[in-house]
Design an enzyme around this catalytic site. Structure first.
Site, PDB file in Angstrom:
ATOM      1  CG  ASP A  85      -0.240  -0.053   2.527  1.00 17.34           C
ATOM      2  OD1 ASP A  85       0.987   0.177   2.552  1.00 17.34           O
ATOM      3  OD2 ASP A  85      -0.886  -0.309   3.544  1.00 17.34           O
ATOM      4  CB  SER A  86       0.168   4.719  -0.864  1.00 13.48           C
ATOM      5  OG  SER A  86      -0.871   5.107   0.028  1.00 13.48           O
ATOM      6  N   GLY A  88      -0.406   5.874   3.204  1.00 16.11           N
ATOM      7  CA  GLY A  88      -1.337   6.912   3.641  1.00 16.11           C
ATOM      8  C   GLY A  88      -2.320   6.440   4.692  1.00 16.11           C
ATOM      9  CG  ASP A 139      -5.174   6.849  -0.524  1.00 17.09           C
ATOM     10  OD1 ASP A 139      -4.075   6.440  -0.092  1.00 17.09           O
ATOM     11  OD2 ASP A 139      -6.252   6.397  -0.101  1.00 17.09           O
ATOM     12  CD  GLN A 187      -9.678   7.740   0.102  1.00 16.03           C
ATOM     13  OE1 GLN A 187     -10.701   7.911   0.775  1.00 16.03           O
ATOM     14  NE2 GLN A 187      -8.798   6.799   0.397  1.00 16.03           N
ATOM     15  N   GLY A 214     -10.848   4.375   1.830  1.00 15.76           N
ATOM     16  CA  GLY A 214     -11.653   5.217   2.708  1.00 15.76           C
ATOM     17  C   GLY A 214     -12.958   4.617   3.160  1.00 15.76           C
ATOM     18  CG  ASP A 264      -6.333  -5.269   2.498  1.00 14.95           C
ATOM     19  OD1 ASP A 264      -5.987  -4.914   3.631  1.00 14.95           O
ATOM     20  OD2 ASP A 264      -6.791  -4.473   1.652  1.00 14.95           O
ATOM     21  CB  CYS A 302     -12.977 -26.172   9.601  1.00 21.78           C
ATOM     22  SG  CYS A 302     -11.373 -25.584   9.038  1.00 21.78           S
ATOM     23  CB  CYS A 304      -7.793 -26.096   8.713  1.00 22.50           C
ATOM     24  SG  CYS A 304      -8.060 -25.771  10.474  1.00 22.50           S
ATOM     25  CB  CYS A 307     -10.601 -28.142  12.469  1.00 22.19           C
ATOM     26  SG  CYS A 307     -11.081 -26.427  12.786  1.00 22.19           S
ATOM     27  CG  HIS A 333      -9.680 -22.174  12.291  1.00 19.20           C
ATOM     28  ND1 HIS A 333     -10.361 -23.217  11.698  1.00 19.20           N
ATOM     29  CD2 HIS A 333     -10.614 -21.215  12.578  1.00 19.20           C
ATOM     30  CE1 HIS A 333     -11.649 -22.914  11.631  1.00 19.20           C
ATOM     31  NE2 HIS A 333     -11.825 -21.702  12.157  1.00 19.20           N
TER      32      HIS A 333
END
Length: 371
Positions: A85-86, A88, A139, A187, A214, A264, A302, A304, A307, A333
């Protein structure tokens, strides 16, 4: 949501460090590490794209150090795709003393109080040195709620910084290892007219992809959906569309249905370290006494490795004993769960079964608790 897109598609991002299937969820590796995870475990989980934070890496260990050691991929031992990311948003969210001007953002380091000026050109220079596959322009992220005038000023700055950032990107030699893709960030607060204006002006600059910034800063979910939809109506389907900083598992599906390709969020990892696990029945707070003799896994549905092996009772014991291990197990998990949701979304899109998946993601069990 009443405005779900009718023609969703799965896609692929081709990066110098491998192909990324979209829609994609990116775990957050703030300082070049996903907390409580090794890179080997992330590969095992099937992570194809990681996010790292320019702000933190700029302050420590510094872009010159990372560049001298071969770039961020080599520095952190990560062979797959990276996005930075930037910086900001970190400056905005960490409540450091800051002053925003046309030049950039003057801020104090949270580490030692030293003063730094982050300009749009400096953000590009840092990210060129880090050598991530996808990088972002600087930004101006503002709080919620904000006045129309403040939001309008923020998009004026954001667009000017985007113009300068793109010029710097084109003038600056790419990393020796591989080319980079540059994304613009939309934004405009919670004002549809400003969101449209910002998106249209960024489109004129012709970025490789477009992010929506934002949001997820305290506004009601319905408003977040509405602003996302407003932005998406302006964006080309042939370029990646990235919604920054979201969200809960059910949110991922809602945003995909609107047309988002990339997301994300720190929720699966941060919540895990606080004892909160995500399941198909909702959220569990593993520290609660109700699990002291509960021999079941975190999630019966699950598959995984956590679990398959460990009980809620054992995890509660580890959390209450102050051990390190439960953060690792619960993080694994939670990331598995998020990535499994995304895999199921990618499978459901061509199968036309997103509605069924949405129903399965709604917390129904009485044991589900808020974190």
């Amino acid at each position: 949501h009443k405005h779900w897109r009718l023609h969703l598609t799965v896609g692929r991002l081709h990066t110098p460090h491998g192909e990324v299937q979209t829609p994609v969820f990116m775990p957050v590796g703030t300082a070049g590490t996903v907390k409580a995870m090794t890179q080997e475990l992330l590969e095992e989980l099937g992570v194809e794209l990681l996010l790292a934070n320019t702000y933190h890496l700029y302050l420590r260990p510094g872009p010159d150090t990372i560049s001298a050691l071969g770039g961020l991929h080599r520095f952190m031992g990560w062979p797959r795709a990276l996005l930075t990311d930037s910086g900001g948003f970190q400056i905005f969210s960490m409540n450091t003393l800051r002053k925003v001007s046309d030049a950039g953002v003057m801020f104090q380091s949270h580490l030692d109080g030293s003063a730094h000026l982050l300009t749009s050109e400096k953000a590009i220079e840092i990210q060129r040195a880090l050598a991530a596959d996808i990088i972002m322009v600087l930004d101006d992220c503002i709080e919620y709620p904000a006045s129309h005038e403040k939001a309008r000023h923020a998009i004026e700055l954001t667009v000017r910084w985007a113009e300068r950032g793109k010029k710097a990107f084109e003038a600056c030699a790419p990393p020796a290892a591989a080319p980079q893709a540059l994304f613009g960030i939309i934004q405009g607060g919670t004002y549809a007219d400003l969101r449209r204006t910002c998106a249209r002006r960024l489109l004129e600059l012709d970025f490789s992809g477009y992010a929506i910034g934002g949001l997820a800063v305290g506004e009601p979910p319905a408003l977040s959906y509405e602003m996302t939809e407003v932005c998406l109506a302006e964006l080309p389907e042939a370029k990646p569309r990235y919604l920054m900083g979201v969200g809960y598992p059910a949110d991922l599906l809602e945003y995909v249905r609107l047309g988002i390709d990339m997301m994300d969020c720190v929720l699966p990892t941060r919540n895990a370290r606080n004892g909160c696990a995500f399941t198909w029945a909702g959220r569990l707070q593993l520290r609660n006494a109700t699990y002291a003799r509960d021999d079941r896994p975190i999630d019966d549905r699950c598959s995984c490795r956590i679990c398959r092996r460990y009980s809620r009772a054992y995890l509660r014991h580890l959390f209450t004993a102050g051990e390190i291990l439960p953060a690792i197990l619960t993080t694994y998990h939670n990331l598995y769960f998020y990535l499994d949701v995304m895999r199921r979304i990618r499978q459901a899109i061509p199968a036309g079964t997103l509605a069924e998946l949405a129903a399965a993601l709604q917390p129904t069990a009485t044991e589900a608790e808020p974190d």
